[in-house]
Design a protein around this motif. Structure first.
Motif, PDB file in Angstrom:
ATOM      1  N   THR A   1      33.382  55.199  50.608  1.00  0.00           N
ATOM      2  CA  THR A   1      33.783  53.859  51.058  1.00  0.00           C
ATOM      3  C   THR A   1      35.069  53.358  50.400  1.00  0.00           C
ATOM      4  O   THR A   1      35.624  52.357  50.838  1.00  0.00           O
ATOM      5  N   ARG A   2      35.557  54.063  49.376  1.00  0.00           N
ATOM      6  CA  ARG A   2      36.805  53.634  48.733  1.00  0.00           C
ATOM      7  C   ARG A   2      38.004  54.023  49.589  1.00  0.00           C
ATOM      8  O   ARG A   2      38.053  55.099  50.177  1.00  0.00           O
ATOM      9  N   ILE A   3      38.972  53.128  49.656  1.00  0.00           N
ATOM     10  CA  ILE A   3      40.213  53.389  50.388  1.00  0.00           C
ATOM     11  C   ILE A   3      41.210  54.083  49.472  1.00  0.00           C
ATOM     12  O   ILE A   3      41.450  53.648  48.342  1.00  0.00           O
ATOM     13  N   TYR A   4      41.794  55.163  49.962  1.00  0.00           N
ATOM     14  CA  TYR A   4      42.870  55.864  49.249  1.00  0.00           C
ATOM     15  C   TYR A   4      44.139  55.670  50.073  1.00  0.00           C
ATOM     16  O   TYR A   4      44.267  56.230  51.176  1.00  0.00           O
ATOM     17  N   TRP A   5      45.059  54.895  49.550  1.00  0.00           N
ATOM     18  CA  TRP A   5      46.228  54.491  50.330  1.00  0.00           C
ATOM     19  C   TRP A   5      47.194  55.639  50.571  1.00  0.00           C
ATOM     20  O   TRP A   5      48.103  55.523  51.412  1.00  0.00           O
ATOM     21  N   GLU A   6      46.997  56.758  49.872  1.00  0.00           N
ATOM     22  CA  GLU A   6      47.824  57.933  50.124  1.00  0.00           C
ATOM     23  C   GLU A   6      47.515  58.558  51.488  1.00  0.00           C
ATOM     24  O   GLU A   6      48.313  59.324  52.034  1.00  0.00           O
TER      25      GLU A   6
ATOM     26  N   GLY B   1      31.174  48.326  53.689  1.00  0.00           N
ATOM     27  CA  GLY B   1      32.519  47.789  53.506  1.00  0.00           C
ATOM     28  C   GLY B   1      33.448  48.794  52.839  1.00  0.00           C
ATOM     29  O   GLY B   1      33.100  49.378  51.816  1.00  0.00           O
ATOM     30  N   ALA B   2      34.616  49.017  53.433  1.00  0.00           N
ATOM     31  CA  ALA B   2      35.642  49.854  52.796  1.00  0.00           C
ATOM     32  C   ALA B   2      36.384  48.996  51.779  1.00  0.00           C
ATOM     33  O   ALA B   2      36.746  47.855  52.069  1.00  0.00           O
ATOM     34  N   TRP B   3      36.613  49.543  50.590  1.00  0.00           N
ATOM     35  CA  TRP B   3      37.127  48.685  49.521  1.00  0.00           C
ATOM     36  C   TRP B   3      38.306  49.287  48.771  1.00  0.00           C
ATOM     37  O   TRP B   3      38.555  50.488  48.798  1.00  0.00           O
ATOM     38  N   THR B   4      39.020  48.403  48.079  1.00  0.00           N
ATOM     39  CA  THR B   4      40.141  48.778  47.233  1.00  0.00           C
ATOM     40  C   THR B   4      40.163  47.831  46.040  1.00  0.00           C
ATOM     41  O   THR B   4      39.307  46.944  45.932  1.00  0.00           O
ATOM     42  N   THR B   5      41.117  48.009  45.146  1.00  0.00           N
ATOM     43  CA  THR B   5      41.324  47.063  44.044  1.00  0.00           C
ATOM     44  C   THR B   5      42.813  46.756  43.926  1.00  0.00           C
ATOM     45  O   THR B   5      43.659  47.518  44.407  1.00  0.00           O
ATOM     46  N   ILE B   6      43.123  45.615  43.296  1.00  0.00           N
ATOM     47  CA  ILE B   6      44.517  45.278  43.014  1.00  0.00           C
ATOM     48  C   ILE B   6      44.892  45.915  41.679  1.00  0.00           C
ATOM     49  O   ILE B   6      44.170  45.793  40.698  1.00  0.00           O
ATOM     50  N   LYS B   7      46.025  46.600  41.643  1.00  0.00           N
ATOM     51  CA  LYS B   7      46.473  47.263  40.418  1.00  0.00           C
ATOM     52  C   LYS B   7      46.574  46.261  39.277  1.00  0.00           C
ATOM     53  O   LYS B   7      47.068  45.141  39.455  1.00  0.00           O
ATOM     54  N   LYS B   8      46.074  46.623  38.121  1.00  0.00           N
ATOM     55  CA  LYS B   8      46.030  45.824  36.893  1.00  0.00           C
ATOM     56  C   LYS B   8      44.937  44.758  36.903  1.00  0.00           C
ATOM     57  O   LYS B   8      44.767  44.044  35.924  1.00  0.00           O
ATOM     58  N   ILE B   9      44.224  44.626  38.037  1.00  0.00           N
ATOM     59  CA  ILE B   9      43.115  43.661  38.105  1.00  0.00           C
ATOM     60  C   ILE B   9      41.867  44.410  38.540  1.00  0.00           C
ATOM     61  O   ILE B   9      41.832  45.000  39.605  1.00  0.00           O
ATOM     62  N   ASP B  10      40.853  44.381  37.728  1.00  0.00           N
ATOM     63  CA  ASP B  10      39.621  45.110  38.033  1.00  0.00           C
ATOM     64  C   ASP B  10      38.734  44.259  38.954  1.00  0.00           C
ATOM     65  O   ASP B  10      37.673  43.790  38.562  1.00  0.00           O
ATOM     66  N   LEU B  11      39.210  44.073  40.167  1.00  0.00           N
ATOM     67  CA  LEU B  11      38.488  43.265  41.137  1.00  0.00           C
ATOM     68  C   LEU B  11      38.420  44.012  42.463  1.00  0.00           C
ATOM     69  O   LEU B  11      39.451  44.385  43.033  1.00  0.00           O
TER      70      LEU B  11
END
Length: 317
Positions: A215-220, A238-248
């Motif tokens: 379910t994790r999105i790999y933007w590559e 739900g497919a998910w990602t995080t914002i770089k430098k923010i563990d959210l």
């Protein structure tokens, strides 16, 4: 036979999808002799028991409901075998059913399966169809046999998958079509007005259960592949990602593939870079996001996210 009055049924099912079919059988005046669902789960800090949608509804209707860990449980089988039923109906139950139970009904043990068999046998047929970019799926009413989803088909109907369809929207279409198909199948069997369409094993594919890692999105990856993942895992998990430098964690719920993006120079930005208009650079092409959800928060549209965040130098990872 205008409805199912006079017929006695046993029902195996667990999910919201299952419940729609159980309710239809009930509304058609079939006698629901018993219901079998997956055992309650433990939920929340209070570790409360959480019943499946099917179990909860069955209790509200004062219908006998069983939740064995395994269908081969001796005590459970003894109780079930005391019931006299014409049909056994299985819809998204989530576990194997022993042969001794499948042989209980006067007529047939039948299954509602969310694909055009033999393609996508198994636990996650809708998600796998979308992930694979299939343009067509369907719903099948089949005889239950020992081998997983391998029994002969009684009736089936095709359903087109559009570029905007999600698992949620396809499920809704399947419920509408599948309910009438199930009732029609039961009537045909009672009237001995049906024939089996045996599956071709050479075309069989397996829809394995969705794993969390998927379910994790790999933007590559390409924007097209990411979009398929977003649609396949909407509404759940739900497919998910995080914002770089923010563990959210952020779920992406709706997006669109763009061949080009006027406000981004693809050669000058890294993969995962997010524009002020919520367009993300992917391995190939771009993805414009329309709907998303921060962990623990309500879902929001793109404008709500943009207005509530500093969009400068956001990168998804």
């Amino acid at each position: 036979m205008n409805n199912l009055k006079g017929l006695s049924l046993g029902f195996f099912g667990t999910t919201d999808f299952s419940l729609k079919f159980l309710e239809e059988l009930y509304n058609q005046e079939a006698q629901i002799s018993f219901v079998v669902s997956q055992p309650p789960s433990i939920s929340g800090r209070g570790k409360k028991l959480k019943y499946s949608p099917v179990q909860e509804w069955s209790i509200s209707q004062s219908i006998d409901v069983f939740t064995p860990e395994q269908s081969r449980d001796v005590g459970f089988q003894k109780k079930i075998k005391e019931k006299k039923i014409d049909f056994l109906v299985v819809v998204a139950y989530g576990n194997l059913i022993s042969n001794s139970i499948l042989n209980l009904p006067k007529y047939l043990a039948m299954n509602v399966h969310a694909s055009l068999l033999p393609r996508w046998r198994g636990a996650a047929p809708i998600q796998r169809a979308i992930l694979s970019g299939d343009q067509v799926t369907g719903i099948s009413i089949m005889k239950v046999e020992k081998k997983l989803d391998a029994g002969p088909v009684i009736l089936e109907k095709k359903i087109s998958i559009s570029e905007s369809d999600t698992t949620g929207t396809i499920s809704e279409k399947m419920v509408i079509i599948g309910k009438s198909l199930l009732i029609k199948s039961i009537r045909k069997i009672v009237n001995d007005d049906f024939k089996y369409n045996y599956q071709d094993e050479s075309f069989a594919t397996y829809a394995r259960k969705i794993e969390k890692i998927e379910t994790r999105i790999y933007w590559e990856e390409s924007a097209e592949k990411i979009d398929l993942k977003i649609r396949a895992f909407n509404p759940y998990p739900g497919a998910w990602t995080t914002i770089k430098k923010i563990d959210l964690r952020i779920k992406i719920l709706k997006a669109e593939v763009l061949a080009e993006c006027d406000d981004l120079d693809a050669s000058a930005i890294p993969v995962g870079f997010v524009s002020e208009l919520l367009v993300v650079k992917c391995g190939t092409r771009f993805l414009k996001i329309y709907e998303l959800q921060k962990e623990g928060k309500k879902k929001m549209n793109a404008n709500e996210f943009i207005n509530g965040n500093n969009m400068e130098n956001i990168i998804f990872k």
